[in-house]
Design a protein around this motif. Structure first.
Motif, PDB file in Angstrom:
ATOM      1  N   GLU A   1       1.976  -2.245  -6.067  1.00 37.13           N
ATOM      2  CA  GLU A   1       1.948  -1.341  -4.724  1.00 37.13           C
ATOM      3  C   GLU A   1       1.245  -2.262  -3.794  1.00 37.13           C
ATOM      4  O   GLU A   1       0.312  -2.783  -3.988  1.00 37.13           O
TER       5      GLU A   1
ATOM      6  N   ASN B   1       0.516  -0.846  -0.563  1.00 40.45           N
ATOM      7  CA  ASN B   1      -0.460   0.001   0.246  1.00 40.45           C
ATOM      8  C   ASN B   1      -1.838   0.475  -0.769  1.00 40.45           C
ATOM      9  O   ASN B   1      -1.726   0.736  -1.732  1.00 40.45           O
ATOM     10  N   LEU B   2      -2.843   0.420   0.033  1.00 45.41           N
ATOM     11  CA  LEU B   2      -4.102   0.153  -0.768  1.00 45.41           C
ATOM     12  C   LEU B   2      -4.103   1.579  -1.497  1.00 45.41           C
ATOM     13  O   LEU B   2      -5.099   1.709  -2.432  1.00 45.41           O
ATOM     14  N   PHE B   3      -3.971   2.589  -0.948  1.00 41.72           N
ATOM     15  CA  PHE B   3      -3.968   4.062  -1.556  1.00 41.72           C
ATOM     16  C   PHE B   3      -3.089   4.067  -2.743  1.00 41.72           C
ATOM     17  O   PHE B   3      -3.430   4.748  -3.656  1.00 41.72           O
ATOM     18  N   ALA B   4      -1.953   3.879  -2.751  1.00 47.16           N
ATOM     19  CA  ALA B   4      -1.078   3.867  -3.815  1.00 47.16           C
ATOM     20  C   ALA B   4      -1.470   2.823  -5.001  1.00 47.16           C
ATOM     21  O   ALA B   4      -1.589   3.143  -5.926  1.00 47.16           O
ATOM     22  N   LYS B   5      -2.069   1.987  -4.469  1.00 47.99           N
ATOM     23  CA  LYS B   5      -2.343   0.890  -5.485  1.00 47.99           C
ATOM     24  C   LYS B   5      -3.643   1.284  -6.188  1.00 47.99           C
ATOM     25  O   LYS B   5      -3.728   1.109  -7.536  1.00 47.99           O
ATOM     26  N   GLU B   6      -4.806   1.797  -5.508  1.00 47.05           N
ATOM     27  CA  GLU B   6      -5.866   2.302  -6.146  1.00 47.05           C
ATOM     28  C   GLU B   6      -5.437   3.525  -6.901  1.00 47.05           C
ATOM     29  O   GLU B   6      -6.415   3.636  -8.005  1.00 47.05           O
ATOM     30  N   TYR B   7      -4.668   4.290  -6.439  1.00 44.92           N
ATOM     31  CA  TYR B   7      -4.432   5.629  -7.301  1.00 44.92           C
ATOM     32  C   TYR B   7      -3.835   4.924  -8.619  1.00 44.92           C
ATOM     33  O   TYR B   7      -4.128   5.576  -9.841  1.00 44.92           O
ATOM     34  N   GLU B   8      -2.920   3.924  -8.509  1.00 46.89           N
ATOM     35  CA  GLU B   8      -2.278   3.444  -9.719  1.00 46.89           C
ATOM     36  C   GLU B   8      -3.296   2.817 -10.724  1.00 46.89           C
ATOM     37  O   GLU B   8      -3.107   2.828 -11.775  1.00 46.89           O
TER      38      GLU B   8
END
Lengths: 1047, 475
Positions: free
Chosen positions: B250, B252-259
């Motif tokens: 990912e 996008n930082l938000f998708a990445k950190e959720y992952e």
């Protein structure tokens, strides 16, 4: 081990729909349900209860049942000299189905082997067996002066239909019979205790007498104090508060009597209780056990009583069935007569009642909703003692319609008559073209026709709905008008992305409609839609949920129902019904955003739970004022009676010299609702002093000053019906202080001022001073305070930035905040706080609408809240409610659930805070915030995926099998499922505005393609494969990290 | 270094960002490595800290009450407007500290009888009037604003953050807690470092470190993602698809950190699942049932006790996981008693009494009573004066430390003089703390094994409290 728990289970409901698959799976399914219950020990009440405090393993959907097993009493006492103690275990809520429970003893101060014999075992009930069972435990008589000792008996591991009730363990106290000496003679003075730990009496009796015994010694004169303590019954209305001393002379071993007078002041139904406790002793006497006795008063004390086992009434759609049973005590051989609105066994109009072999009955709803009233009263009465009777409310709802096809599917521009075929169409059916209501002609329950004038080429989405009661819409079906569609103001992707920011979720019809008319026209339509109050639904839900059914003029009953119920199902259901099916999506999304910083909560145990209807008024306030002016919103929030209760303005005393004013609301209205802690620039960034430090907006002196303003407000008790009450300030004020009153209706009204309780001292806050005054002016002071807050320079950026964070992006640029702030300060006509202008400015700002810029900026967007992810699924796929009530229950469970729920946050600080920085992440490294990640952790991410697997896979049988009320038939997606890319494009547009990465698409396509479409000519096999493809594709999309971000 | 260092964390953070951005050896990291090199090899054996955070601000004035005539009169008078809020002397449980407190006598909250016994048995101590401070502060200095003060005193969010973080500067965007800071120094001693910091109450600032990432657990430890281990809608091959979807790269930082959270969950769940002790027979005994002693005699909520049971179950896995140092965070909510305090606070005290008594028994059974130290923290104390139904936000507060390693039976810190306009009263009985959070935390950190250098690094304001700022409550 996880494998064995779930095999044959997750797709179990599918076997019911596609019976061509092996028939043997069905009994296996039932067996699995039982073994699952035993493995999980899962609390399965009316709703899914796998929350943080229970122990549901992953993906286990609890069986819907209201049956519980529990100890009859939480305390037992037994004389040491008795050989054994017998505990009673009851089965409550029905006797349908087999069940069992294990029990075991554990040491407390009493030790197994010394004081009692440690025991384990299992109690079993057969299907239909509603009898109480007993546990017998041997007691040892010790020749020691060891004092009273206790041990615990615990029920655990329920198997089958029932779950553990609230009293799942009991404490057994062994009373020492070797009392110590209490006087100079050296002989024991003895123990004093109640002869019984419980007494019961008719409420109409003049008094109740309790016996106190003196045992294990009579030496010396002793005395013991006693007094009454309120239980559910209040002293002064049901009984007279009583205190005193009981005295025994030396050698006196006789029992004494405490007499408590009963008052017939306030009639009540059911039972109420209070306690009498023994206190200090004199003369060396010891307090024995029980030293507390609970007196239960029954409103009817006849020898025969009848209770319907189902703890609540039901919502039911036409032609569906539901089981009821009743238990008679006192005359068990009597048969039971069941009536609907007084008609024995019902009739075709009301629905019919048929007996079952196990003594229960099955109610089958009629083919059409009864008129004029769709709310029925089901009553069970003892045939031999008609006085023994009980009732439940049944709400009959319209059927769920299905749209299976349209002809023609394509047409040329111009007029066209469309035939709509399907099931369960009502003559009053509603019809939508691209989400817009359109006239339709009813032909039959399976056919509608509509004459449409479709001059513009392009795609039209048609949808049918049956109206309230029980509103339910079909999936959307495409009608193609030939030709080259004209350029629309918006692409479908842009429309979908906008709807992510402005609504609870995108639908195909909304995409079509919005892309045709553009943002501004859509906003204008939304601003014009009226608000729908939540209170009427909550009112009806309480009647269904909390028997007995109250007569309109029964004040006592209605007071209990509306003001002490602790039932927060109604507001949750009303929230979900409107969020999933309501047209006023923008209003709801804005109000939900407001609810996350103008916070009120009815999470379990909070005082606001006590007034469910009143609680509904708070969401009504937010929704009503979402499109008004912020100043009015601030005032309505401040005076809302439930906010008054939540942040303790209600009954805040301003004229008690010995106390200071409650500071709760004063602090939080500044810190959280309006201006925040630190001075802000208009662009939302912090102002700094010369040394680079933050500058506080207020100090504690401001809090103390403002707190005095919020004194002298309490319930506004309405005059007149139903209780013909004449308002009386001295009574009404103290009702506010004690939270719960005895009148009906005040929980719905804004608080009113009580001048004699308002502080008249000088009040200084935020640079304003209201001078001390000889006359009290609560409303005038309130106006000064709210005006001061409203006109504070921090308010516009503080409010605007949070609205942006909730709707669009976690880290708006300062310029974006400044642009919106400017509109808040002045909407162009000189008005400050115009919410419609502010909302438009937020959603129409280039930083919100520029998709290309957002997708290319890794710092854009936000984490999509789990609750909104669920709602996006429900709206995208036209989710329906089997019961019509969207009975989702408590989705805030973190271990299995969404980890949050509207209006149920743990505190006034919401589920997450606007400035949260997730530690050790690329987000913190970039100096950014991600509020929603505060509630995201290794527990909640798993809880969400497991919850969504069940939600996405549910169907119309899931409610009866697993208690899952909400499901989608995916009728619009099934026709696409034979073409995996087409299916995924459709899902991608709905859930991700078309932004799904190629990589993720490839991974999901692999899964879709792995489900082979059979060519054996068996329709059910084909259907199964198609719906499995859809469910897999949807589940994988909603589980993906990409969907967790709203960009 | 500036004596009154408010901005130090921002300074540190700026370096850690660059290190994350790819610099191989930032000054910060080098310094941390240097500190680690100085760390004495840990003594053999296991040690753990368990922080119970009393969310909302516990009313310490009703935890431990000074019962000498002057103090008790002031207490009774200040609370007279709220019926039942001031305990009578007959209700309070007598406790006598080993060290005299200038003539004060003491009574413990009547619902804490189990704690009274632990105190008498030397396994529990009280810390008097601790709170957020940057430097020692007098009322004169407070009024003149002549000493740096914690930001946003009396605010829940800020003060609970300051209690949990490593310097009292109150910035809500600070993200390092002192538990996490300890773990940064100690996690290298563990074979499974990812399980060094464990919360039963969701993400806690207390456990946020520079290099340590905390793990939340629920009462079952960690639940697996069902679809990774089972068929999905009847498709046995779909598990691998789900696994691949959960690890898509990912941007996008938000998708990445959720992952990142998802991936950590998958990893940690596997490690913990096989090691955690069961609840009940064969593992850690279940908490006992008990009833409130006051009508209507409701069952005492055991959520807090069950959280501590989970902690004990994870501690029980220390050998198989190779853990020598662990830090736990347990959240106990419901202390913001603006109204209805008498009932609400009694419930909290009942829960605390049941839970701590139970936890002590569990640890004793496991032979770990000397190796685990449990302590309380809270947003702030409350006002001494009532608002006629409860109390409002205060500052300094009394706290509890429990464990075999605690020098118990005593009260640490100087007992504050209470009453109208006393020297440490900044209004309505809001107390200026006599002990800073850093002194309290530092004492616990030293016991856990941090060197003086490491402590000075973790607590930039500690030196403001004298040459020997630590308290003596740990043996």
């Amino acid at each position: 081990m996880y494998k064995s728990r779930r095999s044959g289970y997750a797709h179990g409901s599918l076997w019911l729909n596609f019976p061509s698959l092996p028939v043997l799976r069905f009994p296996l399914l039932l067996a699995m349900v039982f073994s699952l219950a035993s493995l999980s020990g899962c609390g399965a009440g009316r709703f899914l209860q796998c929350g943080a405090s229970s122990t549901c393993p992953s993906g286990i959907t609890p069986v819907a049942t209201s049956q519980t097993i529990q100890m009859q009493s939480a305390t037992y006492s037994v004389a040491e000299s008795a050989n054994s103690v017998v505990l009673t275990v009851t089965r409550v809520g029905g006797s349908v189905g087999a069940t069992s429970v294990a029990y075991s003893t554990s040491n407390s101060t009493a030790v197994s082997g010394t004081a009692f014999t440690g025991t384990t075992g299992t109690l079993s009930w057969a299907d239909g067996d509603g009898a109480a069972k007993t546990i017998t435990i041997a007691i040892t008589d010790q020749q020691l002066t060891q004092g009273s000792q206790a041990f615990t008996v615990t029920l655990n591991s329920p198997v089958g239909i029932a779950t553990l009730g609230t009293v799942s363990s009991a404490i057994v106290t062994i009373l020492d019979n070797d009392a110590s000496s209490g006087n100079s003679s050296g002989n024991p003075a003895g123990f004093v205790q109640f002869a019984s730990s419980s007494y019961s009496a008719s409420a109409t009796a003049a008094s109740v007498a309790l016996t106190v015994t003196r045992t294990n010694g009579t030496s010396g004169a002793i005395s013991v104090q006693y007094r009454t303590v309120d239980g559910t019954a209040a002293a002064g209305s049901v009984y007279r508060a009583t205190t005193g001393n009981l005295n025994w002379a030396d050698g006196d071993g006789a029992s004494k009597t405490i007499t408590v007078p009963l008052l017939a002041q306030t009639p009540f139904t059911g039972t109420e209780n209070f306690a009498v406790i023994l206190g200090d002793t004199t003369g060396g006497g010891s307090l024995g056990n029980p030293s507390t006795s609970v007196v239960t008063l029954s409103s009817t004390n006849g020898p025969v009583s009848l209770t319907i086992d189902n703890q609540r009434g039901i919502r039911i759609r036409v032609t569906n069935s539901s089981k009821f049973s009743a238990t008679i005590t006192g005359a068990p051989s009597s048969s039971i007569n069941w009536t609907l609105n007084g008609v024995l066994n019902g009739n075709a109009q009301l629905g019919t009642i048929t007996p079952n072999s196990d003594g229960s009955i099955t109610y089958t709803a009629p083919a059409v909703v009864p008129t004029p009233n769709n709310v029925l009263i089901l009553t069970a009465t003892s045939a031999t003692s008609p006085v023994a009777t009980d009732s439940r409310e049944i709400v009959v709802l319209n059927p769920i319609p299905t749209l299976t096809g349209i002809t023609p599917q394509t047409t040329n521009p111009g007029s066209v008559t469309v035939n709509l075929t399907g099931l369960n169409f009502l003559p009053t059916a509603l019809f939508y073209v691209n989400g817009t209501a359109t006239p339709v002609t009813w032909v039959s329950p399976t056919q509608l026709t509509a004459s449409l004038s479709l001059n513009t080429p392009g795609n039209y989405l048609l949808q049918v709905a049956n109206p309230d009661p029980g509103y339910s819409a079909t999936g959307e079906v495409d009608l193609m008008v030939n030709g080259t569609p004209p350029a629309t103001p918006l692409t479908p992707q842009a429309a979908s992305r906008f709807l992510d920011q402005a609504t609870f979720g995108t639908t195909s019809g909304d995409i079509q409609h919005l892309s045709n008319i553009g943002y501004q026209a859509w906003l204008n339509e939304q601003f014009a839609l009226p608000n729908v109050s939540h209170v009427p639904y909550i009112d009806q839900e309480l009647q269904v949920d909390v028997p007995p059914i109250c007569a309109a003029n029964d004040v006592k009953c209605n007071t209990a129902l509306y003001q002490t119920t602790n039932d927060n199902d109604g507001i949750a259901q009303s929230f979900f019904i409107q969020a999933v099916t309501g047209q006023d999506q923008l209003r709801q999304r804005v109000a939900y955003s407001l609810s996350q910083f103008l916070v009120i909560s009815n999470n379990n145990g909070s005082a606001t739970m006590q007034q469910p209807r009143g609680f509904g008024t708070y969401l009504d306030v937010l929704e009503n004022d979402s499109f008004g002016n912020f100043r009015k919103l601030l005032e309505d929030v401040t005076l809302n009676a439930q906010m008054g209760q939540f942040l303790s303005t209600l009954g805040n005393e301003g004229q008690n010299a010995a106390a200071h004013a409650d500071e709760n609301y004063a602090r939080e209205v500044m810190q959280l609702f309006t201006i925040g802690l630190y001075q802000l620039n208009a662009d939302g960034t912090n102002k700094l002093d010369g040394s680079g430090n933050l500058i506080p907006t207020f100090g504690n002196a401001d809090v103390e000053g403002l707190a005095s303003v919020f004194t002298g407000f309490s319930y506004n008790v309405p005059a007149g019906a139903p209780d013909n009450y004449t308002p009386n300030d001295s009574v009404d004020w103290s009702n506010g202080s004690s939270n719960v009153g005895s009148m009906v209706g005040f929980e719905l009204l804004p608080m009113k001022s009580y001048a004699s309780h308002h502080a008249t001292s000088a009040k200084s806050f935020l640079g304003v001073t209201i001078p001390a005054s000889s006359s009290s002016d609560p409303n005038g002071d309130l106006k000064i305070a709210l005006d001061t807050l409203f006109n504070h320079p921090n308010l516009p950026p503080f409010v605007c930035k949070q609205l942006i964070q909730h709707m669009v992006t976690s880290n708006p640029s300062p310029a974006y905040v400044a642009r919106v702030t400017k509109v808040f300060q002045d909407d162009g006509t000189g008005v400050r706080g115009n919410m419609q202008a502010v909302i438009s400015a937020i959603l129409l700002d280039p930083e919100a609408t520029n998709a290309a810029a957002a997708y290319s900026n890794p710092q854009a967007g936000k984490v999509r809240e789990s609750l909104i992810r669920y709602l996006e699924w429900a709206r995208a796929f036209s989710a329906q409610s089997y019961t019509g009530g969207f009975e989702i229950g408590s989705p805030e469970g973190r271990q299995y659930g969404l980890g949050e729920m509207a209006l149920r946050s743990p505190s006034v600080f919401n589920w997450f805070q606007p400035g949260y920085v997730p530690p050790n992440t690329s987000i913190s490294a970039a100096g950014l915030v991600s509020p929603e990640l505060q509630m995201t952790d290794v527990v909640s991410v798993v809880g969400y995926i497991n919850y969504m697997e069940d939600a996405v896979g549910a169907d119309s049988s899931s409610f009866n099998n697993y208690g899952l009320d909400v499901f989608s038939t995916y009728s619009a997606e099934l026709p696409l499922a034979s073409d995996p890319q087409k299916l995924l494009d459709h899902i991608n547009l709905l859930l991700l505005a078309g932004s799904m990465s190629a990589d993720l698409q490839q991974r999901i396509l692999t899964a879709i393609n792995s489900v082979v479409i059979p060519n054996n000519g068996v329709q059910n096999d084909l259907n199964y494969a198609l719906i499995t493809r859809v469910r897999l594709a949807v589940f994988l999309t909603v589980s993906s990290p990409e969907f967790a971000a709203q960009i | 270094m500036n004596k009154f260092d408010r901005s130090r964390r921002a300074f540190l953070r700026s370096f850690s960002y660059t290190s994350l951005a790819g610099m191989s050896a930032s000054p910060f990291l080098l310094r941390m490595q240097a500190l680690a090199a100085q760390t004495p090899q840990p003594a053999s054996g296991y040690r753990a800290l368990v922080c119970i955070f009393q969310g909302g601000g516990n009313d310490g004035h009703n935890l431990l009450v000074a019962t000498d005539q002057t103090s008790f009169n002031a207490y009774t008078q200040a609370r007279a407007a709220a019926p039942g809020l001031a305990f009578s002397s007959g209700q309070l449980l007598s406790v006598s500290p080993k060290t005299p407190q200038f003539g004060h006598t003491f009574g413990l909250n009547p619902y804490l009888s189990g704690l009274q016994s632990l105190f008498e048995n030397g396994k529990l101590a009280f810390i008097a009037n601790a709170g957020t401070l940057i430097a020692p502060t007098t009322k004169t200095q407070y009024n003149a604003n002549s000493v740096p003060l914690p930001l946003s005193l009396f605010s829940h969010a800020n003060q609970s953050n300051e209690w949990q973080s490593i310097a009292a500067n109150g910035n809500l965007t600070d993200y390092r807690g002192w538990g996490g800071s300890f773990a940064d120094q100690l996690q290298g001693q563990n074979s499974t470092p990812v399980l060094t910091c464990i919360s039963t109450g969701g993400n806690a600032l207390f456990l946020a470190g520079e290099s340590t990432t905390q793990v939340s657990v629920s009462q079952n430890g960690l639940t697996p993602i069902s679809g990774l281990y089972n068929d999905i809608y009847g498709q046995t091959g779909a598990s691998s698809s789900l696994a691949s979807v959960l690890e898509t790269s990912e941007a996008n930082l938000f998708a990445k950190e959720y992952e990142a959270v998802l991936q950590r969950s998958v990893k940690v769940q596997t490690q913990l699942a096989s090691a955690i002790l069961p609840a009940g027979p064969g593992g850690v005994a279940n908490p006992p049932a008990s009833l409130d002693s006051v009508a209507p005699f409701k069952a005492i909520d055991t959520t807090l006790a069950t959280s501590l049971q989970t902690v004990a179950r994870i501690i029980g896995a220390r050998t198989s996981l190779g853990m020598t140092r662990q830090i736990f965070f347990v959240f106990h909510n419901g202390y913001d008693t603006h109204d209805g305090e008498v009932t609400t606070h009694r419930a909290r005290m009942n829960e605390l009494n049941l839970a701590l008594t139970y936890f002590d028994q569990v640890l004793t059974t496991m032979g770990l009573e000397n190796d685990v130290t449990t302590f309380t923290s809270s947003d702030f104390g409350r006002t001494l004066t009532s608002n006629s139904d409860g109390t409002d936000h205060g500052w300094g507060n009394h706290h509890i430390v429990m464990g075999g390693a605690v020098k118990g039976g005593d009260i640490y810190g100087q007992w504050p003089i209470i009453g109208s306009d006393q020297q440490n009263d900044v209004g309505y009985g809001r107390l200026i703390p006599g002990i800073s959070v850093e002194q309290y935390a530092g004492t616990l950190g030293k016991w856990l094994g941090l060197s003086q250098t490491q402590l000075n690094s973790a607590f930039p304001n500690l030196a403001n409290f004298g040459s020997n700022p630590l308290l003596g409550f740990m043996g």
